[in-house]
Design a protein around this motif. Structure first.
Motif, PDB file in Angstrom:
ATOM      1  N   GLN A 261       0.798  -1.222   0.000  1.00  0.00           N
ATOM      2  CA  GLN A 261       0.000   0.000   0.000  1.00  0.00           C
ATOM      3  C   GLN A 261       0.833   1.275   0.000  1.00  0.00           C
ATOM      4  N   HIS A 262       2.122   1.204   0.223  1.00  0.00           N
ATOM      5  CA  HIS A 262       2.926   2.419   0.133  1.00  0.00           C
ATOM      6  C   HIS A 262       2.998   2.918  -1.314  1.00  0.00           C
ATOM      7  N   ASN A 263       2.676   2.052  -2.263  1.00  0.00           N
ATOM      8  CA  ASN A 263       2.631   2.480  -3.658  1.00  0.00           C
ATOM      9  C   ASN A 263       1.462   3.424  -3.937  1.00  0.00           C
ATOM     10  N   TYR A 264       0.466   3.448  -3.063  1.00  0.00           N
ATOM     11  CA  TYR A 264      -0.648   4.374  -3.243  1.00  0.00           C
ATOM     12  C   TYR A 264      -0.173   5.821  -3.111  1.00  0.00           C
ATOM     13  N   LEU A 265       0.825   6.043  -2.239  1.00  0.00           N
ATOM     14  CA  LEU A 265       1.415   7.375  -2.128  1.00  0.00           C
ATOM     15  C   LEU A 265       2.141   7.755  -3.420  1.00  0.00           C
ATOM     16  N   ARG A 266       2.782   6.781  -4.028  1.00  0.00           N
ATOM     17  CA  ARG A 266       3.470   7.034  -5.289  1.00  0.00           C
ATOM     18  C   ARG A 266       2.483   7.406  -6.391  1.00  0.00           C
ATOM     19  N   ILE A 267       1.349   6.719  -6.422  1.00  0.00           N
ATOM     20  CA  ILE A 267       0.341   7.028  -7.440  1.00  0.00           C
ATOM     21  C   ILE A 267      -0.187   8.445  -7.256  1.00  0.00           C
ATOM     22  N   THR A 268      -0.391   8.847  -6.006  1.00  0.00           N
ATOM     23  CA  THR A 268      -0.847  10.215  -5.744  1.00  0.00           C
ATOM     24  C   THR A 268       0.167  11.230  -6.256  1.00  0.00           C
ATOM     25  N   ARG A 269       1.448  10.993  -6.006  1.00  0.00           N
ATOM     26  CA  ARG A 269       2.494  11.894  -6.490  1.00  0.00           C
ATOM     27  C   ARG A 269       2.531  11.918  -8.018  1.00  0.00           C
ATOM     28  N   ILE A 270       2.405  10.770  -8.635  1.00  0.00           N
ATOM     29  CA  ILE A 270       2.424  10.708 -10.101  1.00  0.00           C
ATOM     30  C   ILE A 270       1.277  11.532 -10.693  1.00  0.00           C
ATOM     31  N   LEU A 271       0.079  11.384 -10.101  1.00  0.00           N
ATOM     32  CA  LEU A 271      -1.074  12.141 -10.590  1.00  0.00           C
ATOM     33  C   LEU A 271      -0.856  13.640 -10.425  1.00  0.00           C
ATOM     34  N   LYS A 272      -0.348  14.047  -9.297  1.00  0.00           N
ATOM     35  CA  LYS A 272      -0.076  15.470  -9.089  1.00  0.00           C
ATOM     36  C   LYS A 272       0.935  15.992 -10.112  1.00  0.00           C
ATOM     37  N   SER A 273       2.005  15.217 -10.337  1.00  0.00           N
ATOM     38  CA  SER A 273       3.049  15.658 -11.254  1.00  0.00           C
ATOM     39  C   SER A 273       2.543  15.734 -12.691  1.00  0.00           C
ATOM     40  N   LEU A 274       1.641  14.840 -13.078  1.00  0.00           N
ATOM     41  CA  LEU A 274       1.040  14.919 -14.404  1.00  0.00           C
ATOM     42  C   LEU A 274       0.354  16.264 -14.609  1.00  0.00           C
ATOM     43  N   GLY A 275      -0.357  16.700 -13.597  1.00  0.00           N
ATOM     44  CA  GLY A 275      -1.035  17.984 -13.699  1.00  0.00           C
ATOM     45  C   GLY A 275      -0.081  19.157 -13.717  1.00  0.00           C
ATOM     46  N   GLU A 276       1.050  19.034 -13.047  1.00  0.00           N
ATOM     47  CA  GLU A 276       2.013  20.137 -12.992  1.00  0.00           C
ATOM     48  C   GLU A 276       2.745  20.313 -14.321  1.00  0.00           C
ATOM     49  N   LEU A 277       3.011  19.235 -14.996  1.00  0.00           N
ATOM     50  CA  LEU A 277       3.863  19.292 -16.190  1.00  0.00           C
ATOM     51  C   LEU A 277       3.084  19.194 -17.498  1.00  0.00           C
ATOM     52  N   GLY A 278       1.787  19.497 -17.452  1.00  0.00           N
ATOM     53  CA  GLY A 278       1.020  19.643 -18.691  1.00  0.00           C
ATOM     54  C   GLY A 278       0.198  18.454 -19.114  1.00  0.00           C
ATOM     55  N   TYR A 279       0.015  17.461 -18.242  1.00  0.00           N
ATOM     56  CA  TYR A 279      -0.747  16.259 -18.607  1.00  0.00           C
ATOM     57  C   TYR A 279      -1.922  16.045 -17.659  1.00  0.00           C
ATOM     58  N   GLU A 280      -2.642  17.101 -17.421  1.00  0.00           N
ATOM     59  CA  GLU A 280      -3.838  17.020 -16.574  1.00  0.00           C
ATOM     60  C   GLU A 280      -4.865  16.048 -17.151  1.00  0.00           C
ATOM     61  N   SER A 281      -4.951  15.973 -18.468  1.00  0.00           N
ATOM     62  CA  SER A 281      -5.945  15.107 -19.110  1.00  0.00           C
ATOM     63  C   SER A 281      -5.650  13.623 -18.918  1.00  0.00           C
ATOM     64  N   PHE A 282      -4.437  13.283 -18.499  1.00  0.00           N
ATOM     65  CA  PHE A 282      -4.084  11.878 -18.278  1.00  0.00           C
ATOM     66  C   PHE A 282      -4.614  11.349 -16.940  1.00  0.00           C
ATOM     67  N   LYS A 283      -5.025  12.226 -16.065  1.00  0.00           N
ATOM     68  CA  LYS A 283      -5.420  11.797 -14.714  1.00  0.00           C
ATOM     69  C   LYS A 283      -6.727  11.002 -14.710  1.00  0.00           C
ATOM     70  N   SER A 284      -7.746  11.574 -15.323  1.00  0.00           N
ATOM     71  CA  SER A 284      -9.082  10.975 -15.250  1.00  0.00           C
ATOM     72  C   SER A 284      -9.123   9.543 -15.792  1.00  0.00           C
ATOM     73  N   PRO A 285      -8.502   9.239 -16.948  1.00  0.00           N
ATOM     74  CA  PRO A 285      -8.522   7.840 -17.415  1.00  0.00           C
ATOM     75  C   PRO A 285      -7.852   6.872 -16.434  1.00  0.00           C
ATOM     76  N   LEU A 286      -6.760   7.294 -15.812  1.00  0.00           N
ATOM     77  CA  LEU A 286      -6.080   6.410 -14.869  1.00  0.00           C
ATOM     78  C   LEU A 286      -6.921   6.188 -13.618  1.00  0.00           C
ATOM     79  N   VAL A 287      -7.494   7.257 -13.088  1.00  0.00           N
ATOM     80  CA  VAL A 287      -8.319   7.117 -11.880  1.00  0.00           C
ATOM     81  C   VAL A 287      -9.561   6.283 -12.182  1.00  0.00           C
ATOM     82  N   LYS A 288     -10.177   6.501 -13.326  1.00  0.00           N
ATOM     83  CA  LYS A 288     -11.368   5.713 -13.705  1.00  0.00           C
ATOM     84  C   LYS A 288     -11.003   4.226 -13.821  1.00  0.00           C
ATOM     85  N   PHE A 289      -9.853   3.934 -14.386  1.00  0.00           N
ATOM     86  CA  PHE A 289      -9.417   2.547 -14.513  1.00  0.00           C
ATOM     87  C   PHE A 289      -9.211   1.914 -13.131  1.00  0.00           C
TER      88      PHE A 289
END
Length: 403
Positions: free
Chosen positions: A153-181
């Motif tokens: 479950q410590h990987n859940y923290l990594r996923i949160t960081r990855i999602l945040k970083s996607l939004g910071e570096l111009g890939y906000e649209s990548f978040k919703s498909p991953l979370v929905k999956f």
């Protein structure tokens, strides 16, 4: 274990505050802090290694890919691969700045490596990126990796960081498909059930678009079990409607009577017979005395107190006034008995407060400007005769009031 699984989850204040800051209050510090350093961009341009390991980005992307043991147990690379505008556990990693973000987006080399790092981590979780819009699907090794993800479950923290970083570096649209999956696998397929709490608490709320968040929450609510434990949406409408229904019963009684009372008082005639004014005056004296004795007393106690007031007032008035008072009070007593049968004590108190008199209709009769004194005397006499024939308390009250 069964009790823990069925226990209703609770919202995390820390998670809500953290994600709110991410969506609304970035940056968390002044941009001049590391503006001239640009270490995150230089790392992605393969000019400096990440600290403290001393490994360059090209080596990570080429040699660490598929090495799940290294990716699992090393905890210093994730802050360099997915930088944020906040400090992580690796204090050698530097926070992003708004200036660095703009420069990062302009550098094709950095963007290309960033997407390769994202694909590498998705594969580590058992997921693959299938197109340029951010849609994902199960990877070939999904069964093994999902089992590991469900337990680690410590990987859940990594996923949160990855999602945040996607939004910071111009890939906000990548978040919703991953979370929905992830929500689909956790709630519908039940392949990674342990991740659903983090998905609803953290992953969904990394998405800045409110409409996208609501879509994901509606999807989760449809498939969440047990449904009554879903706490991330608005309360059920049935509860709100029920609370409104509980507040309604008092209004139909109080509002119309209040209107009638005010209306009749405005239409009170100037020329009123001596008997009518006497009845109205004594009625108000009775009302004041009964109010002092407390509205919380039951109806019988109110009648006893009012009878005592009537007897004192009758001794001061003339025989004519005494006769009129006894007749009016007899009507009032009979009306009170009828009201007790049809209304509760609470309704009576509401009527007292709104109308300014007792539940009977004696004031209503005395305030009616269209009735003359002769009509009032005739109505009182008719009611007196009826009560006497019915064997009520009229004769008794009349005898008590005789001098």
């Amino acid at each position: 274990d069964g009790t823990e699984l069925t226990a209703k989850p609770k919202r995390s204040f820390y998670a809500a505050r953290d994600l709110y800051k991410y969506r609304h209050q970035y940056p968390n510090f002044k941009d001049l802090r590391y503006q001239n350093d640009l270490c995150n961009l230089r790392f992605y341009k393969n000019k400096i290694p990440f600290k403290p390991d001393g490994v360059y980005i090209e080596e990570v992307l080429n040699k660490w890919k598929g090495d799940y043991e290294k990716l699992e147990h090393n905890h210093t690379y994730i802050q360099w691969l997915f930088p944020l505008r906040e400090q992580g556990l690796n204090f050698y990693a530097k926070e992003l700045t708004t200036y660095e973000i703009e420069e990062f987006k302009k550098t094709k080399e950095a963007i290309r490596r960033f997407l390769l790092a994202y694909k590498m981590m998705l594969e580590f979780f058992g997921i693959k990126l299938i197109d340029k819009t951010g849609n994902v699907a199960r990877a070939a090794n999904w069964q093994e990796r999902f089992q590991h993800l469900n337990e680690s479950q410590h990987n859940y923290l990594r996923i949160t960081r990855i999602l945040k970083s996607l939004g910071e570096l111009g890939y906000e649209s990548f978040k919703s498909p991953l979370v929905k999956f992830i929500l689909h696998e956790a709630l519908v397929e039940d392949t990674i059930p342990n991740i659903k709490q983090s998905a609803l608490e953290y992953f969904v709320y990394t998405i800045r678009d409110r409409r996208e968040r609501r879509k994901l929450l509606r999807f989760a609510q449809q498939h969440y079990t047990p449904s009554e434990h879903f706490i991330w949406g608005p309360p059920r409408k049935q509860k709100s409607e029920g609370s409104k229904a509980n507040k309604k019963p008092a209004s139909p009684v109080s509002i119309p009577n209040s209107h009638i009372s005010k209306h009749k008082k405005l239409k009170e005639p100037k020329n009123t017979s001596a008997s009518g004014s006497s009845v109205g005056k004594i009625t108000e004296e009775r009302k004041a005395e009964c109010t002092k004795s407390g509205e919380e007393n039951d109806q019988n106690e109110q009648e006893m107190n009012c009878d005592a007031v009537e007897q004192n007032n009758s001794e001061k008035n003339s025989d004519t006034d005494t006769s009129q008072l006894s007749k009016s009070e007899e009507i009032h007593d009979n009306t009170d008995r009828k009201e007790d049968a049809s209304h509760s004590k609470k309704d009576d108190e509401n009527l007292n407060n709104d109308c300014g008199n007792h539940p009977g209709f004696i004031e209503e009769d005395s305030c009616n400007g269209e009735n003359s004194s002769n009509n009032t005397s005739t109505d009182l006499q008719d009611n007196l005769d009826k009560d006497t024939l019915s064997g009520g308390t009229t004769t008794k009250a009349k005898d008590e009031l005789k001098p």
